[in-house]
Design an enzyme around this catalytic site. Structure first.
Site, PDB file in Angstrom:
ATOM      1  N   ALA A  33       0.872  -1.178   0.000  1.00 48.65           N
ATOM      2  CA  ALA A  33       0.000   0.000   0.000  1.00 48.65           C
ATOM      3  C   ALA A  33       0.906   1.224   0.000  1.00 48.65           C
ATOM      4  O   ALA A  33       1.241   1.775   1.053  1.00 48.65           O
ATOM      5  CB  ALA A  33      -0.919  -0.007   1.208  1.00 48.65           C
ATOM      6  N   VAL A  67      -3.978  -4.443  -3.184  1.00 51.88           N
ATOM      7  CA  VAL A  67      -4.639  -3.793  -2.047  1.00 51.88           C
ATOM      8  C   VAL A  67      -5.945  -3.102  -2.460  1.00 51.88           C
ATOM      9  O   VAL A  67      -6.806  -2.853  -1.614  1.00 51.88           O
ATOM     10  CB  VAL A  67      -3.691  -2.780  -1.353  1.00 51.88           C
ATOM     11  CG1 VAL A  67      -3.514  -1.498  -2.173  1.00 51.88           C
ATOM     12  CG2 VAL A  67      -4.161  -2.470   0.049  1.00 51.88           C
ATOM     13  N   ASP A  68      -6.100  -2.828  -3.756  1.00 48.58           N
ATOM     14  CA  ASP A  68      -7.316  -2.115  -4.188  1.00 48.58           C
ATOM     15  C   ASP A  68      -8.475  -3.096  -4.334  1.00 48.58           C
ATOM     16  O   ASP A  68      -9.147  -3.176  -5.363  1.00 48.58           O
ATOM     17  CB  ASP A  68      -7.065  -1.352  -5.500  1.00 48.58           C
ATOM     18  CG  ASP A  68      -6.573  -2.246  -6.627  1.00 48.58           C
ATOM     19  OD1 ASP A  68      -6.091  -3.358  -6.333  1.00 48.58           O
ATOM     20  OD2 ASP A  68      -6.699  -1.839  -7.798  1.00 48.58           O
ATOM     21  N   GLU A 107       2.630  -9.112 -13.815  1.00 53.37           N
ATOM     22  CA  GLU A 107       1.603 -10.103 -14.183  1.00 53.37           C
ATOM     23  C   GLU A 107       2.054 -10.931 -15.396  1.00 53.37           C
ATOM     24  O   GLU A 107       1.783 -12.123 -15.479  1.00 53.37           O
ATOM     25  CB  GLU A 107       0.274  -9.405 -14.481  1.00 53.37           C
ATOM     26  CG  GLU A 107      -0.861 -10.365 -14.769  1.00 53.37           C
ATOM     27  CD  GLU A 107      -2.208  -9.664 -14.784  1.00 53.37           C
ATOM     28  OE1 GLU A 107      -2.858  -9.610 -13.721  1.00 53.37           O
ATOM     29  OE2 GLU A 107      -2.601  -9.144 -15.851  1.00 53.37           O
TER      30      GLU A 107
HETATM   31  C1  4GW Z   1      -1.428   4.462 -11.494  1.00 56.74           C
HETATM   32  O1  4GW Z   1      -1.194   5.605 -11.290  1.00 56.74           O
HETATM   33  C2  4GW Z   1      -1.042   3.450 -10.501  1.00 56.74           C
HETATM   34  S1  4GW Z   1      -0.490   3.780  -8.961  1.00 56.74           S
HETATM   35  C3  4GW Z   1      -1.096   2.122 -10.727  1.00 56.74           C
HETATM   36  C4  4GW Z   1      -0.692   1.358  -9.598  1.00 56.74           C
HETATM   37  C5  4GW Z   1      -0.314   2.130  -8.544  1.00 56.74           C
HETATM   38  C6  4GW Z   1       0.095   1.656  -7.236  1.00 56.74           C
HETATM   39  C7  4GW Z   1       0.057   0.296  -6.991  1.00 56.74           C
HETATM   40  C8  4GW Z   1       0.467   2.532  -6.200  1.00 56.74           C
HETATM   41  O2  4GW Z   1       0.561   3.759  -6.358  1.00 56.74           O
HETATM   42  N1  4GW Z   1       0.729   2.015  -4.966  1.00 56.74           N
HETATM   43  C9  4GW Z   1       0.652   0.681  -4.719  1.00 56.74           C
HETATM   44  O3  4GW Z   1       0.861   0.267  -3.579  1.00 56.74           O
HETATM   45  N2  4GW Z   1       0.356  -0.193  -5.747  1.00 56.74           N
HETATM   46  C10 4GW Z   1       0.346  -1.630  -5.462  1.00 56.74           C
HETATM   47  O4  4GW Z   1       0.414  -2.381  -6.654  1.00 56.74           O
HETATM   48  C11 4GW Z   1      -0.990  -2.005  -4.799  1.00 56.74           C
HETATM   49  O5  4GW Z   1      -0.826  -3.115  -3.961  1.00 56.74           O
HETATM   50  C12 4GW Z   1      -1.826  -2.372  -6.003  1.00 56.74           C
HETATM   51  O6  4GW Z   1      -2.961  -3.111  -5.679  1.00 56.74           O
HETATM   52  C13 4GW Z   1      -0.798  -3.102  -6.833  1.00 56.74           C
HETATM   53  C14 4GW Z   1      -1.121  -3.242  -8.316  1.00 56.74           C
HETATM   54  O7  4GW Z   1      -1.551  -2.004  -8.864  1.00 56.74           O
HETATM   55  P1  4GW Z   1      -3.063  -1.854  -9.343  1.00 56.74           P
HETATM   56  O8  4GW Z   1      -3.929  -2.446  -8.286  1.00 56.74           O
HETATM   57  O9  4GW Z   1      -3.346  -0.458  -9.716  1.00 56.74           O
HETATM   58  O10 4GW Z   1      -3.090  -2.785 -10.638  1.00 56.74           O
HETATM   59  P2  4GW Z   1      -4.413  -3.204 -11.390  1.00 56.74           P
HETATM   60  O11 4GW Z   1      -4.851  -2.048 -12.219  1.00 56.74           O
HETATM   61  O12 4GW Z   1      -3.969  -4.407 -12.219  1.00 56.74           O
HETATM   62  O13 4GW Z   1      -5.452  -3.581 -10.380  1.00 56.74           O
HETATM   63 MN    MN Z   2      -5.469  -3.923  -8.388  1.00 50.09          MN
END
Ligand code: 4GW
Ligand code: MN
Length: 341
Positions: free
Chosen positions: A111, A201-202, A292
Protein backbone atom coordinates in the site's frame (compact mmCIF):
# COMPACT_ATOMS: atom_id res chain seq x y z
CA UNK A 1 -73.40 -68.41 -42.08
CA UNK A 2 -70.61 -66.33 -43.68
CA UNK A 3 -70.99 -62.51 -44.03
CA UNK A 4 -71.78 -61.35 -47.53
CA UNK A 5 -68.93 -60.07 -49.75
CA UNK A 6 -70.08 -56.38 -49.89
CA UNK A 7 -70.29 -56.39 -46.09
CA UNK A 8 -66.64 -57.60 -45.75
CA UNK A 9 -65.34 -55.07 -48.32
CA UNK A 10 -67.25 -52.27 -46.57
CA UNK A 11 -65.79 -53.20 -43.19
CA UNK A 12 -62.21 -53.34 -44.60
CA UNK A 13 -62.61 -49.91 -46.28
CA UNK A 14 -63.91 -48.35 -43.03
CA UNK A 15 -61.01 -49.89 -41.12
CA UNK A 16 -58.43 -48.54 -43.61
CA UNK A 17 -60.00 -45.09 -43.52
CA UNK A 18 -59.90 -45.17 -39.72
CA UNK A 19 -56.18 -46.12 -39.61
CA UNK A 20 -55.18 -43.51 -42.25
CA UNK A 21 -57.20 -40.84 -40.41
CA UNK A 22 -55.48 -41.73 -37.10
CA UNK A 23 -51.97 -41.31 -38.55
CA UNK A 24 -52.90 -38.07 -40.30
CA UNK A 25 -53.87 -36.67 -36.90
CA UNK A 26 -50.71 -38.08 -35.23
CA UNK A 27 -47.96 -37.60 -37.85
CA UNK A 28 -45.10 -37.94 -35.33
CA UNK A 29 -45.95 -41.61 -35.01
CA UNK A 30 -45.05 -42.13 -38.65
CA UNK A 31 -41.91 -39.98 -38.80
CA UNK A 32 -40.31 -40.75 -35.44
CA UNK A 33 -37.74 -43.16 -36.76
CA UNK A 34 -36.52 -40.81 -39.46
CA UNK A 35 -36.34 -37.69 -37.33
CA UNK A 36 -32.86 -36.37 -36.38
CA UNK A 37 -32.56 -36.49 -32.60
CA UNK A 38 -33.12 -33.04 -31.11
CA UNK A 39 -30.01 -31.85 -29.22
CA UNK A 40 -31.01 -30.43 -25.91
CA UNK A 41 -27.88 -28.86 -24.39
CA UNK A 42 -29.18 -28.66 -20.87
CA UNK A 43 -30.21 -32.27 -20.97
CA UNK A 44 -26.83 -33.35 -22.31
CA UNK A 45 -25.00 -31.38 -19.65
CA UNK A 46 -26.73 -33.06 -16.79
CA UNK A 47 -26.79 -36.44 -18.46
CA UNK A 48 -23.47 -36.51 -20.22
CA UNK A 49 -21.44 -38.40 -17.66
CA UNK A 50 -24.14 -40.91 -16.88
CA UNK A 51 -25.51 -41.70 -20.31
CA UNK A 52 -22.49 -42.97 -22.22
CA UNK A 53 -24.62 -43.74 -25.28
CA UNK A 54 -24.68 -40.06 -26.15
CA UNK A 55 -21.68 -39.47 -28.30
CA UNK A 56 -20.13 -36.02 -28.23
CA UNK A 57 -19.66 -36.24 -32.01
CA UNK A 58 -23.41 -35.90 -32.38
CA UNK A 59 -23.20 -32.48 -30.85
CA UNK A 60 -22.00 -29.40 -32.63
CA UNK A 61 -18.76 -28.96 -30.69
CA UNK A 62 -18.57 -25.29 -31.42
CA UNK A 63 -22.11 -24.82 -30.22
CA UNK A 64 -21.20 -26.60 -27.01
CA UNK A 65 -18.19 -24.41 -26.41
CA UNK A 66 -20.24 -21.33 -27.03
CA UNK A 67 -22.68 -22.51 -24.41
CA UNK A 68 -21.04 -20.95 -21.39
CA UNK A 69 -22.33 -23.60 -18.99
CA UNK A 70 -20.60 -26.34 -20.93
CA UNK A 71 -17.38 -24.36 -21.28
CA UNK A 72 -17.30 -24.01 -17.54
CA UNK A 73 -17.82 -27.72 -17.04
CA UNK A 74 -15.23 -28.48 -19.70
CA UNK A 75 -12.37 -26.39 -18.35
CA UNK A 76 -13.03 -25.52 -14.81
CA UNK A 77 -13.37 -28.50 -12.54
CA UNK A 78 -9.88 -29.83 -13.00
CA UNK A 79 -6.97 -28.71 -15.20
CA UNK A 80 -5.35 -31.01 -17.77
CA UNK A 81 -2.49 -31.57 -15.27
CA UNK A 82 -5.04 -32.58 -12.64
CA UNK A 83 -4.97 -29.52 -10.42
CA UNK A 84 -8.37 -28.77 -8.88
CA UNK A 85 -10.13 -25.56 -9.83
CA UNK A 86 -11.89 -24.14 -6.82
CA UNK A 87 -15.53 -23.16 -7.28
CA UNK A 88 -18.26 -22.83 -4.73
CA UNK A 89 -19.51 -26.31 -3.91
CA UNK A 90 -16.31 -28.18 -4.81
CA UNK A 91 -15.00 -28.43 -1.24
CA UNK A 92 -16.13 -29.20 2.28
CA UNK A 93 -14.79 -26.42 4.45
CA UNK A 94 -15.22 -28.34 7.71
CA UNK A 95 -12.89 -31.14 6.60
CA UNK A 96 -10.35 -28.63 5.32
CA UNK A 97 -10.50 -26.49 8.46
CA UNK A 98 -9.73 -29.60 10.52
CA UNK A 99 -6.72 -30.33 8.33
CA UNK A 100 -5.39 -26.80 8.74
CA UNK A 101 -5.81 -26.23 12.47
CA UNK A 102 -2.11 -25.55 12.93
CA UNK A 103 -1.42 -23.93 9.57
CA UNK A 104 0.11 -20.45 9.62
CA UNK A 105 -0.93 -18.21 6.75
CA UNK A 106 0.56 -14.92 5.57
CA UNK A 107 -1.17 -12.23 3.54
CA UNK A 108 1.24 -10.01 1.64
CA UNK A 109 0.13 -6.61 0.41
CA UNK A 110 1.63 -3.34 -0.84
CA UNK A 111 0.00 0.00 0.00
CA UNK A 112 2.33 2.66 -1.32
CA UNK A 113 1.64 6.36 -1.90
CA UNK A 114 -2.00 7.04 -2.72
CA UNK A 115 -2.90 3.36 -2.51
CA UNK A 116 -2.63 3.57 1.27
CA UNK A 117 -6.29 4.64 1.20
CA UNK A 118 -7.29 1.11 0.19
CA UNK A 119 -5.57 -0.53 3.13
CA UNK A 120 -8.17 0.01 5.84
CA UNK A 121 -11.14 -1.46 3.93
CA UNK A 122 -8.85 -4.25 2.70
CA UNK A 123 -7.78 -5.24 6.22
CA UNK A 124 -11.21 -4.77 7.77
CA UNK A 125 -12.83 -6.98 5.15
CA UNK A 126 -10.00 -9.53 5.57
CA UNK A 127 -10.89 -9.74 9.25
CA UNK A 128 -14.44 -10.66 8.26
CA UNK A 129 -13.74 -13.11 5.44
CA UNK A 130 -10.08 -14.12 5.07
CA UNK A 131 -9.03 -17.33 6.85
CA UNK A 132 -11.37 -16.68 9.75
CA UNK A 133 -10.40 -18.81 12.77
CA UNK A 134 -6.87 -19.47 11.49
CA UNK A 135 -3.43 -18.12 12.32
CA UNK A 136 -2.83 -15.15 10.05
CA UNK A 137 0.02 -12.67 9.67
CA UNK A 138 -0.56 -9.60 7.55
CA UNK A 139 2.62 -8.39 5.85
CA UNK A 140 1.85 -4.81 4.89
CA UNK A 141 4.43 -2.81 2.94
CA UNK A 142 4.04 0.93 2.77
CA UNK A 143 6.08 4.10 2.38
CA UNK A 144 4.28 5.75 5.30
CA UNK A 145 3.96 3.39 8.25
CA UNK A 146 2.72 6.23 10.48
CA UNK A 147 -0.29 6.82 8.17
CA UNK A 148 -1.64 3.31 8.57
CA UNK A 149 -4.92 3.11 10.48
CA UNK A 150 -4.73 -0.21 12.29
CA UNK A 151 -8.03 -2.07 12.32
CA UNK A 152 -9.18 -4.24 15.21
CA UNK A 153 -7.55 -7.59 14.67
CA UNK A 154 -8.86 -10.88 16.03
CA UNK A 155 -6.89 -13.16 18.37
CA UNK A 156 -4.36 -15.33 16.60
CA UNK A 157 -3.80 -12.72 13.94
CA UNK A 158 -0.88 -10.30 13.65
CA UNK A 159 -0.27 -7.14 11.65
CA UNK A 160 3.32 -6.47 10.56
CA UNK A 161 4.07 -3.09 9.03
CA UNK A 162 7.16 -2.72 6.87
CA UNK A 163 8.65 0.36 5.29
CA UNK A 164 9.32 0.16 1.58
CA UNK A 165 10.74 2.57 -1.01
CA UNK A 166 8.14 4.50 -2.96
CA UNK A 167 9.18 4.19 -6.58
CA UNK A 168 8.38 7.10 -8.84
CA UNK A 169 6.76 5.16 -11.64
CA UNK A 170 3.63 3.16 -10.70
CA UNK A 171 4.86 0.28 -12.82
CA UNK A 172 7.92 0.08 -10.59
CA UNK A 173 5.80 0.24 -7.43
CA UNK A 174 3.80 -2.69 -8.67
CA UNK A 175 6.88 -4.65 -9.76
CA UNK A 176 8.81 -3.95 -6.55
CA UNK A 177 6.53 -6.48 -4.94
CA UNK A 178 8.51 -9.30 -6.58
CA UNK A 179 11.79 -7.90 -5.31
CA UNK A 180 10.36 -7.56 -1.79
CA UNK A 181 8.88 -11.04 -1.94
CA UNK A 182 12.17 -12.69 -2.83
CA UNK A 183 13.82 -11.10 0.20
CA UNK A 184 11.03 -11.84 2.70
CA UNK A 185 10.25 -15.37 1.53
CA UNK A 186 13.91 -16.17 2.07
CA UNK A 187 14.72 -14.36 5.28
CA UNK A 188 11.66 -13.67 7.42
CA UNK A 189 8.70 -15.74 6.40
CA UNK A 190 10.03 -19.34 6.52
CA UNK A 191 10.13 -19.16 10.33
CA UNK A 192 6.77 -17.40 10.66
CA UNK A 193 4.34 -18.95 8.19
CA UNK A 194 3.65 -22.06 6.09
CA UNK A 195 1.71 -20.49 3.21
CA UNK A 196 1.77 -17.02 1.73
CA UNK A 197 -1.05 -15.36 -0.20
CA UNK A 198 -0.12 -12.28 -2.25
CA UNK A 199 -2.83 -9.76 -3.08
CA UNK A 200 -3.49 -6.35 -4.59
CA UNK A 201 -4.64 -3.79 -2.05
CA UNK A 202 -7.32 -2.12 -4.19
CA UNK A 203 -9.64 -4.97 -3.28
CA UNK A 204 -12.17 -5.94 -0.64
CA UNK A 205 -13.03 -9.36 0.69
CA UNK A 206 -16.73 -9.82 0.13
CA UNK A 207 -17.38 -13.45 1.00
CA UNK A 208 -15.63 -16.46 2.51
CA UNK A 209 -12.00 -17.01 1.46
CA UNK A 210 -10.51 -19.78 3.55
CA UNK A 211 -8.07 -22.66 3.62
CA UNK A 212 -9.58 -24.15 0.46
CA UNK A 213 -7.25 -21.80 -1.43
CA UNK A 214 -4.08 -23.21 0.12
CA UNK A 215 -1.77 -25.32 -2.01
CA UNK A 216 1.87 -25.60 -3.04
CA UNK A 217 1.44 -23.12 -5.89
CA UNK A 218 -1.89 -21.38 -6.39
CA UNK A 219 -3.02 -18.94 -9.09
CA UNK A 220 -6.33 -17.30 -9.95
CA UNK A 221 -8.13 -17.13 -13.28
CA UNK A 222 -8.46 -13.57 -14.56
CA UNK A 223 -12.20 -12.72 -14.60
CA UNK A 224 -11.87 -11.07 -18.00
CA UNK A 225 -10.25 -14.07 -19.69
CA UNK A 226 -11.58 -17.25 -18.14
CA UNK A 227 -13.92 -17.85 -21.07
CA UNK A 228 -11.45 -16.72 -23.72
CA UNK A 229 -9.48 -18.83 -26.13
CA UNK A 230 -5.71 -18.85 -25.35
CA UNK A 231 -4.94 -16.91 -28.54
CA UNK A 232 -6.56 -13.83 -27.04
CA UNK A 233 -4.79 -13.97 -23.66
CA UNK A 234 -2.82 -10.80 -23.07
CA UNK A 235 0.49 -12.60 -22.56
CA UNK A 236 3.72 -10.81 -23.44
CA UNK A 237 4.21 -11.69 -27.11
CA UNK A 238 7.49 -9.93 -27.89
CA UNK A 239 10.32 -12.48 -27.94
CA UNK A 240 12.76 -9.86 -26.65
CA UNK A 241 11.09 -9.81 -23.22
CA UNK A 242 11.86 -12.40 -20.55
CA UNK A 243 8.09 -12.72 -20.07
CA UNK A 244 7.59 -13.87 -23.69
CA UNK A 245 5.12 -16.71 -24.17
CA UNK A 246 4.94 -18.07 -27.72
CA UNK A 247 1.55 -18.62 -29.36
CA UNK A 248 0.30 -22.11 -28.70
CA UNK A 249 1.70 -22.22 -25.18
CA UNK A 250 0.02 -21.35 -21.90
CA UNK A 251 -3.11 -22.69 -20.30
CA UNK A 252 -4.94 -19.83 -18.62
CA UNK A 253 -4.50 -16.12 -18.13
CA UNK A 254 -3.87 -15.64 -14.42
CA UNK A 255 -4.33 -12.34 -12.62
CA UNK A 256 -1.54 -11.09 -10.39
CA UNK A 257 -4.00 -9.64 -7.88
CA UNK A 258 -4.18 -12.99 -6.07
CA UNK A 259 -1.74 -15.88 -6.01
CA UNK A 260 0.10 -17.81 -3.37
CA UNK A 261 1.56 -21.05 -2.15
CA UNK A 262 4.08 -22.57 0.21
CA UNK A 263 6.66 -19.96 1.22
CA UNK A 264 9.40 -21.86 -0.59
CA UNK A 265 7.37 -21.93 -3.81
CA UNK A 266 6.74 -18.18 -3.64
CA UNK A 267 10.46 -17.71 -3.08
CA UNK A 268 11.20 -19.59 -6.32
CA UNK A 269 8.42 -17.75 -8.16
CA UNK A 270 9.50 -14.29 -7.03
CA UNK A 271 13.17 -15.04 -7.80
CA UNK A 272 12.26 -16.07 -11.35
CA UNK A 273 9.93 -13.11 -11.93
CA UNK A 274 12.39 -10.62 -10.48
CA UNK A 275 15.13 -12.06 -12.68
CA UNK A 276 12.90 -11.51 -15.73
CA UNK A 277 12.03 -7.96 -14.67
CA UNK A 278 15.74 -7.13 -14.21
CA UNK A 279 16.70 -8.65 -17.57
CA UNK A 280 14.00 -6.58 -19.30
CA UNK A 281 15.14 -3.42 -17.52
CA UNK A 282 18.68 -3.97 -18.80
CA UNK A 283 17.24 -4.05 -22.32
CA UNK A 284 15.19 -0.96 -21.56
CA UNK A 285 11.91 -2.76 -22.07
CA UNK A 286 8.99 -3.61 -19.81
CA UNK A 287 6.54 -6.48 -20.16
CA UNK A 288 3.06 -5.49 -21.33
CA UNK A 289 1.43 -6.13 -17.92
CA UNK A 290 4.56 -5.78 -15.79
CA UNK A 291 4.90 -8.49 -13.11
CA UNK A 292 1.60 -10.10 -14.18
CA UNK A 293 3.28 -10.98 -17.50
CA UNK A 294 6.26 -12.51 -15.69
CA UNK A 295 3.93 -14.40 -13.36
CA UNK A 296 2.05 -15.84 -16.33
CA UNK A 297 5.33 -16.83 -17.94
CA UNK A 298 6.47 -18.62 -14.78
CA UNK A 299 3.17 -20.49 -14.51
CA UNK A 300 3.39 -21.84 -18.06
CA UNK A 301 6.46 -23.84 -17.04
CA UNK A 302 5.67 -24.31 -13.36
CA UNK A 303 2.02 -25.35 -13.36
CA UNK A 304 0.00 -24.30 -10.34
CA UNK A 305 -1.11 -27.17 -8.14
CA UNK A 306 -4.42 -25.43 -7.49
CA UNK A 307 -6.34 -22.89 -9.56
CA UNK A 308 -8.86 -20.48 -8.10
CA UNK A 309 -11.98 -19.68 -10.11
CA UNK A 310 -12.87 -16.03 -10.74
CA UNK A 311 -15.09 -16.18 -7.63
CA UNK A 312 -11.78 -15.29 -5.98
CA UNK A 313 -11.17 -12.26 -8.22
CA UNK A 314 -14.05 -10.30 -9.54
CA UNK A 315 -14.50 -6.68 -10.60
CA UNK A 316 -17.36 -4.37 -9.73
CA UNK A 317 -19.83 -4.15 -12.59
CA UNK A 318 -18.51 -7.16 -14.52
CA UNK A 319 -21.53 -9.22 -15.64
CA UNK A 320 -21.35 -12.80 -14.39
CA UNK A 321 -24.56 -14.50 -15.44
CA UNK A 322 -25.05 -17.69 -13.53
CA UNK A 323 -21.34 -18.52 -13.29
CA UNK A 324 -20.34 -16.76 -10.16
CA UNK A 325 -22.30 -17.92 -7.16
CA UNK A 326 -20.08 -16.06 -4.72
CA UNK A 327 -18.02 -12.93 -5.21
CA UNK A 328 -15.32 -13.52 -2.65
CA UNK A 329 -12.71 -10.89 -3.52
CA UNK A 330 -13.74 -7.80 -5.38
CA UNK A 331 -11.66 -5.14 -7.11
CA UNK A 332 -12.63 -1.68 -5.89
CA UNK A 333 -14.11 0.51 -8.60
CA UNK A 334 -11.37 3.12 -8.20
CA UNK A 335 -11.21 6.61 -9.59
CA UNK A 336 -7.97 6.39 -11.57
CA UNK A 337 -7.41 10.16 -11.49
CA UNK A 338 -7.56 10.19 -7.71
CA UNK A 339 -5.02 7.42 -7.18
CA UNK A 340 -2.59 8.25 -9.99
CA UNK A 341 0.81 9.28 -8.66
C1 4GW B 1 -1.43 4.46 -11.49
O1 4GW B 1 -1.19 5.60 -11.29
C2 4GW B 1 -1.04 3.45 -10.50
S1 4GW B 1 -0.49 3.78 -8.96
C3 4GW B 1 -1.10 2.12 -10.73
C4 4GW B 1 -0.69 1.36 -9.60
C5 4GW B 1 -0.31 2.13 -8.54
C6 4GW B 1 0.10 1.66 -7.24
C7 4GW B 1 0.06 0.30 -6.99
C8 4GW B 1 0.47 2.53 -6.20
O2 4GW B 1 0.56 3.76 -6.36
N1 4GW B 1 0.73 2.01 -4.97
C9 4GW B 1 0.65 0.68 -4.72
O3 4GW B 1 0.86 0.27 -3.58
N2 4GW B 1 0.36 -0.19 -5.75
C10 4GW B 1 0.35 -1.63 -5.46
O4 4GW B 1 0.41 -2.38 -6.65
C11 4GW B 1 -0.99 -2.01 -4.80
O5 4GW B 1 -0.83 -3.12 -3.96
C12 4GW B 1 -1.83 -2.37 -6.00
O6 4GW B 1 -2.96 -3.11 -5.68
C13 4GW B 1 -0.80 -3.10 -6.83
C14 4GW B 1 -1.12 -3.24 -8.32
O7 4GW B 1 -1.55 -2.00 -8.86
P1 4GW B 1 -3.06 -1.85 -9.34
O8 4GW B 1 -3.93 -2.45 -8.29
O9 4GW B 1 -3.35 -0.46 -9.72
O10 4GW B 1 -3.09 -2.78 -10.64
P2 4GW B 1 -4.41 -3.20 -11.39
O11 4GW B 1 -4.85 -2.05 -12.22
O12 4GW B 1 -3.97 -4.41 -12.22
O13 4GW B 1 -5.45 -3.58 -10.38
MN1 MN C 1 -5.47 -3.92 -8.39
Amino acid sequence: MLPSRPYVIGTVVVLILFIVGFYIQNPELIFTAKQEPQINLTQICSQKLIDKSIQLEHCERKLLLKDTGVRKAAINVITPWLAPVIWDGTFNINILNDQHKETRIGLFVFAVKKYIRFLQPFLESAERFFMVGHKVTYYVFTDKVSDVVKPKIANGRVLQLHEVTADQRWQDVSMRRMDTLQVFTKEHMPKEIDYLICADVDMVFNDHMGVEILGDLVATLHPGFFLSEPESFSYERRPISAAYIPHGQGDFYYMAALYGGKVEEIYKLSMACQKGITEDKKKNIEAVWQEESHLNKYLVYNKPTKVLSPEYLWATGLPHGEFIKKIRFLAVDKNHNEVRN
